[in-house]
Design an enzyme around this catalytic site. Structure first.
Site, PDB file in Angstrom:
ATOM      1  N   ARG A 147       0.854  -1.189   0.000  1.00  8.78           N
ATOM      2  CA  ARG A 147       0.000   0.000   0.000  1.00  8.78           C
ATOM      3  C   ARG A 147       0.889   1.237   0.000  1.00  8.78           C
ATOM      4  O   ARG A 147       1.795   1.361   0.827  1.00  8.78           O
ATOM      5  CB  ARG A 147      -0.909   0.014   1.230  1.00  8.78           C
ATOM      6  CG  ARG A 147      -2.036   1.041   1.117  1.00  8.78           C
ATOM      7  CD  ARG A 147      -2.739   1.269   2.433  1.00  8.78           C
ATOM      8  NE  ARG A 147      -2.007   2.224   3.270  1.00  8.78           N
ATOM      9  CZ  ARG A 147      -2.508   2.774   4.381  1.00  8.78           C
ATOM     10  NH1 ARG A 147      -3.717   2.454   4.789  1.00  8.78           N
ATOM     11  NH2 ARG A 147      -1.790   3.618   5.083  1.00  8.78           N
ATOM     12  N   TYR A 159      -2.590  11.741   5.624  1.00  3.88           N
ATOM     13  CA  TYR A 159      -2.863  10.443   6.215  1.00  3.88           C
ATOM     14  C   TYR A 159      -1.867   9.392   5.731  1.00  3.88           C
ATOM     15  O   TYR A 159      -1.579   9.291   4.537  1.00  3.88           O
ATOM     16  CB  TYR A 159      -4.285   9.969   5.865  1.00  3.88           C
ATOM     17  CG  TYR A 159      -4.484   8.506   6.169  1.00  3.88           C
ATOM     18  CD1 TYR A 159      -4.651   8.081   7.482  1.00  3.88           C
ATOM     19  CD2 TYR A 159      -4.416   7.562   5.170  1.00  3.88           C
ATOM     20  CE1 TYR A 159      -4.767   6.742   7.782  1.00  3.88           C
ATOM     21  CE2 TYR A 159      -4.535   6.211   5.454  1.00  3.88           C
ATOM     22  CZ  TYR A 159      -4.710   5.801   6.763  1.00  3.88           C
ATOM     23  OH  TYR A 159      -4.816   4.481   7.051  1.00  3.88           O
ATOM     24  N   ASP A 210      -4.956   4.073  -0.254  1.00 10.25           N
ATOM     25  CA  ASP A 210      -6.058   4.393   0.652  1.00 10.25           C
ATOM     26  C   ASP A 210      -6.381   5.879   0.555  1.00 10.25           C
ATOM     27  O   ASP A 210      -5.550   6.730   0.867  1.00 10.25           O
ATOM     28  CB  ASP A 210      -5.653   4.035   2.085  1.00 10.25           C
ATOM     29  CG  ASP A 210      -6.783   4.191   3.079  1.00 10.25           C
ATOM     30  OD1 ASP A 210      -7.890   4.630   2.680  1.00 10.25           O
ATOM     31  OD2 ASP A 210      -6.573   3.892   4.272  1.00 10.25           O
ATOM     32  N   HIS A 212      -8.963   7.195   2.269  1.00 11.81           N
ATOM     33  CA  HIS A 212      -9.443   7.505   3.618  1.00 11.81           C
ATOM     34  C   HIS A 212     -10.719   8.341   3.602  1.00 11.81           C
ATOM     35  O   HIS A 212     -10.862   9.298   4.362  1.00 11.81           O
ATOM     36  CB  HIS A 212      -8.357   8.172   4.462  1.00 11.81           C
ATOM     37  CG  HIS A 212      -8.204   7.542   5.816  1.00 11.81           C
ATOM     38  ND1 HIS A 212      -8.365   8.223   6.990  1.00 11.81           N
ATOM     39  CD2 HIS A 212      -7.938   6.267   6.171  1.00 11.81           C
ATOM     40  CE1 HIS A 212      -8.177   7.420   8.011  1.00 11.81           C
ATOM     41  NE2 HIS A 212      -7.929   6.205   7.535  1.00 11.81           N
ATOM     42  N   GLU A 236      -8.844   2.086  -2.041  1.00 12.94           N
ATOM     43  CA  GLU A 236      -9.538   1.832  -0.766  1.00 12.94           C
ATOM     44  C   GLU A 236     -10.244   3.082  -0.246  1.00 12.94           C
ATOM     45  O   GLU A 236      -9.692   4.183  -0.304  1.00 12.94           O
ATOM     46  CB  GLU A 236      -8.496   1.350   0.254  1.00 12.94           C
ATOM     47  CG  GLU A 236      -9.020   1.147   1.658  1.00 12.94           C
ATOM     48  CD  GLU A 236      -7.901   0.800   2.623  1.00 12.94           C
ATOM     49  OE1 GLU A 236      -8.113   0.950   3.846  1.00 12.94           O
ATOM     50  OE2 GLU A 236      -6.807   0.386   2.181  1.00 12.94           O
ATOM     51  N   GLU A 262     -13.410  -1.157   6.487  1.00  8.88           N
ATOM     52  CA  GLU A 262     -12.726  -1.332   7.762  1.00  8.88           C
ATOM     53  C   GLU A 262     -13.485  -0.712   8.931  1.00  8.88           C
ATOM     54  O   GLU A 262     -13.292  -1.132  10.071  1.00  8.88           O
ATOM     55  CB  GLU A 262     -11.301  -0.784   7.701  1.00  8.88           C
ATOM     56  CG  GLU A 262     -11.179   0.726   7.671  1.00  8.88           C
ATOM     57  CD  GLU A 262      -9.720   1.177   7.625  1.00  8.88           C
ATOM     58  OE1 GLU A 262      -9.327   1.981   8.470  1.00  8.88           O
ATOM     59  OE2 GLU A 262      -8.982   0.720   6.732  1.00  8.88           O
ATOM     60  N   ARG A 283     -13.464  -5.152   3.455  1.00  7.26           N
ATOM     61  CA  ARG A 283     -12.351  -4.998   4.379  1.00  7.26           C
ATOM     62  C   ARG A 283     -12.774  -5.048   5.846  1.00  7.26           C
ATOM     63  O   ARG A 283     -12.046  -4.611   6.732  1.00  7.26           O
ATOM     64  CB  ARG A 283     -11.621  -3.677   4.109  1.00  7.26           C
ATOM     65  CG  ARG A 283     -11.064  -3.583   2.692  1.00  7.26           C
ATOM     66  CD  ARG A 283      -9.916  -2.609   2.611  1.00  7.26           C
ATOM     67  NE  ARG A 283      -8.834  -3.029   3.463  1.00  7.26           N
ATOM     68  CZ  ARG A 283      -8.432  -2.398   4.560  1.00  7.26           C
ATOM     69  NH1 ARG A 283      -9.040  -1.302   4.971  1.00  7.26           N
ATOM     70  NH2 ARG A 283      -7.436  -2.865   5.295  1.00  7.26           N
ATOM     71  N   GLU A 339      -4.094  -7.216   5.364  1.00  9.90           N
ATOM     72  CA  GLU A 339      -3.230  -6.089   5.715  1.00  9.90           C
ATOM     73  C   GLU A 339      -2.302  -6.470   6.851  1.00  9.90           C
ATOM     74  O   GLU A 339      -2.682  -7.174   7.784  1.00  9.90           O
ATOM     75  CB  GLU A 339      -4.088  -4.880   6.129  1.00  9.90           C
ATOM     76  CG  GLU A 339      -3.256  -3.650   6.459  1.00  9.90           C
ATOM     77  CD  GLU A 339      -4.116  -2.437   6.817  1.00  9.90           C
ATOM     78  OE1 GLU A 339      -3.581  -1.308   6.767  1.00  9.90           O
ATOM     79  OE2 GLU A 339      -5.304  -2.619   7.132  1.00  9.90           O
ATOM     80  N   TRP A 402     -11.690  12.733   8.088  1.00 10.35           N
ATOM     81  CA  TRP A 402     -10.332  12.290   8.353  1.00 10.35           C
ATOM     82  C   TRP A 402     -10.211  10.800   8.028  1.00 10.35           C
ATOM     83  O   TRP A 402      -9.351  10.379   7.326  1.00 10.35           O
ATOM     84  CB  TRP A 402      -9.930  12.500   9.815  1.00 10.35           C
ATOM     85  CG  TRP A 402      -8.493  12.088  10.002  1.00 10.35           C
ATOM     86  CD1 TRP A 402      -7.377  12.847   9.763  1.00 10.35           C
ATOM     87  CD2 TRP A 402      -7.994  10.796  10.402  1.00 10.35           C
ATOM     88  NE1 TRP A 402      -6.224  12.120   9.974  1.00 10.35           N
ATOM     89  CE2 TRP A 402      -6.598  10.836  10.377  1.00 10.35           C
ATOM     90  CE3 TRP A 402      -8.606   9.607  10.754  1.00 10.35           C
ATOM     91  CZ2 TRP A 402      -5.782   9.754  10.698  1.00 10.35           C
ATOM     92  CZ3 TRP A 402      -7.812   8.522  11.085  1.00 10.35           C
ATOM     93  CH2 TRP A 402      -6.420   8.587  11.064  1.00 10.35           C
TER      94      TRP A 402
END
Length: 402
Positions: A147, A159, A210, A212, A236, A262, A283, A339, A402
């Protein structure tokens, strides 16, 4: 196997971890992870005040019945606090049952579906040059999937990217710190990062990224389309996923594979995404989606639609969760990738582990149960320390994702 004791162990060896320990009348015990990053004590309270006292005297072998009792019984179901607490109990019970059967957990689930478990690690850099160096380091460690996160010119903090070469730990302050964000700067820069990585390393590495949750649907569609030449393994969390329908727009515009989940804590959070084939990887993690019991349901449902697993595995999940996740990964037929964000030596000093890592792949080990235990004496040396995740604002001051 009557439950005679159930307790919470809260420890902070560099990061807060919540562990559930359930003991039966014959002296067997199992442990589960119940860590909710930045809200750990909320889960501790839920467990100690409501869930664990109600388990005393119950038969630890009745995992499904206890799962239903904890999920349906309170009336107020789902939500991250309740489902994380439930996950801690569920994994502890699966650990117990596998120990009682004297077999590794994956055997109790139905046996392994593969010989080893592909994992991806994080390669982060403050600029493209540092990111290329991080990818090379991961590649030399044997990772086939990486990643990639890179600093963005004009944005002070981003991030996934730590400063000073330290390991990335986002819960960085007692109360939430504030960061700033520019979608315009991000979208204009990220395709250049992957262009350079492919130029340097060729087509064989599996590359992940990612977002985010920071883009709107049409912005995510643009990014996915612009990244298509670099053949990402997945993109992601491109958008916030409360409205599952928004993925239809992204899907219409790009063939870049999409991953999400996630922060999901229920099969209902991903049901439409899966059955409408709007994502390629789900995820959800053992610790936030109600434990192994519900993870199996999610994975079985996903398999009907060609969606594979890609479980969250950052260090906001303890080695207990990692051990349980690897046994799940060993079994699940529609596995995608796991991951792996390595725990520090200090974190690992509190836990013993049977799982093993070699050249980018894991095996969960053959120890009965999930193979992870906690040293309570060591854990007691590291008391809880409040740590909060940051918040994010656009450059004009508007609070953002965030």
């Amino acid at each position: 196997m009557k439950i005679t004791d159930a307790k919470v162990i809260l420890t902070c060896p560099g990061r807060n971890f919540v562990t559930v320990k359930i003991t039966t009348e014959d002296g067997l015990y199992g442990i589960g992870d119940a860590t909710l990053n930045g809200r750990e004590k909320s889960v501790v309270s839920y467990l100690e005040d409501y869930v664990l006292p109600a388990l005393i005297g119950r038969d630890a072998q009745r995992i499904e019945d206890i799962w239903q009792f904890v999920y349906r019984g309170p009336y107020w179901r789902r939500g991250p606090v309740g489902m994380t607490a439930l996950a801690g109990v569920d994994v502890a019970l699966w650990d117990l049952k596998a120990k009682a059967a004297n077999m590794p957990l994956y055997q109790l689930l139905g046996g392994r579906s593969r010989d080893r478990i592909m994992t991806y690690t994080h390669a982060n850099g403050e600029d493209i040059e540092a990111t290329l160096a991080a990818v090379e380091k991961a590649r030399k460690q044997g990772y086939q999937a990486i990643r990639v996160q890179c600093g963005i010119p004009g944005i002070d903090k981003i991030y996934g990217v730590p400063k000073g070469g330290k390991a990335y730990e986002p819960a960085d302050a007692d109360l939430p710190s504030e960061e700033s964000w520019s979608t315009h700067k991000y979208l204009n820069f990220i395709p250049r990062v992957f262009e350079e990585i492919r130029r340097e390393f060729g087509p064989d590495l599996h590359l992940l990224h990612d977002v985010h949750h920071r883009l709107t649907p049409i912005e995510a569609a643009r990014l996915g389309k612009e990244l298509e030449p670099y053949h990402l393994f997945w993109l992601e969390d491109a958008v916030p996923a409360e409205n599952q329908d928004v993925f239809k727009l992204i899907r219409q515009h790009t063939t870049t594979p999409l991953a999400v989940g996630e922060i999901f804590n229920s099969i209902h959070d991903c049901r439409e995404l899966i059955q409408n084939q709007l994502i390629d990887y789900i995820r959800t993690s053992v610790v936030h989606a109600g434990g192994i019991t519900q993870m199996r349901r999610i994975a079985d449902f996903a398999s009907l639609w060609g969606v594979r697993t890609g479980s969250h595995g950052a260090t906001d999940l303890s080695p207990v969760c990692m051990g349980a996740a690897l046994h799940f990964d060993y079994w699940v037929p529609n596995f995608g990738v796991q991951e792996h964000m390595p725990h520090s030596e200090l974190m690992e000093s509190v836990f013993t582990r049977a799982y093993q890592f070699e050249d980018g792949f894991f095996t969960p080990g053959e120890t009965p149960g999930h193979g992870v235990d906690i040293d309570e004496v060591e854990a007691a040396k590291y008391p809880y320390k409040r740590a909060s995740l940051p918040v994010n604002r656009l450059e004009d001051g508007t609070l953002w994702h965030w």
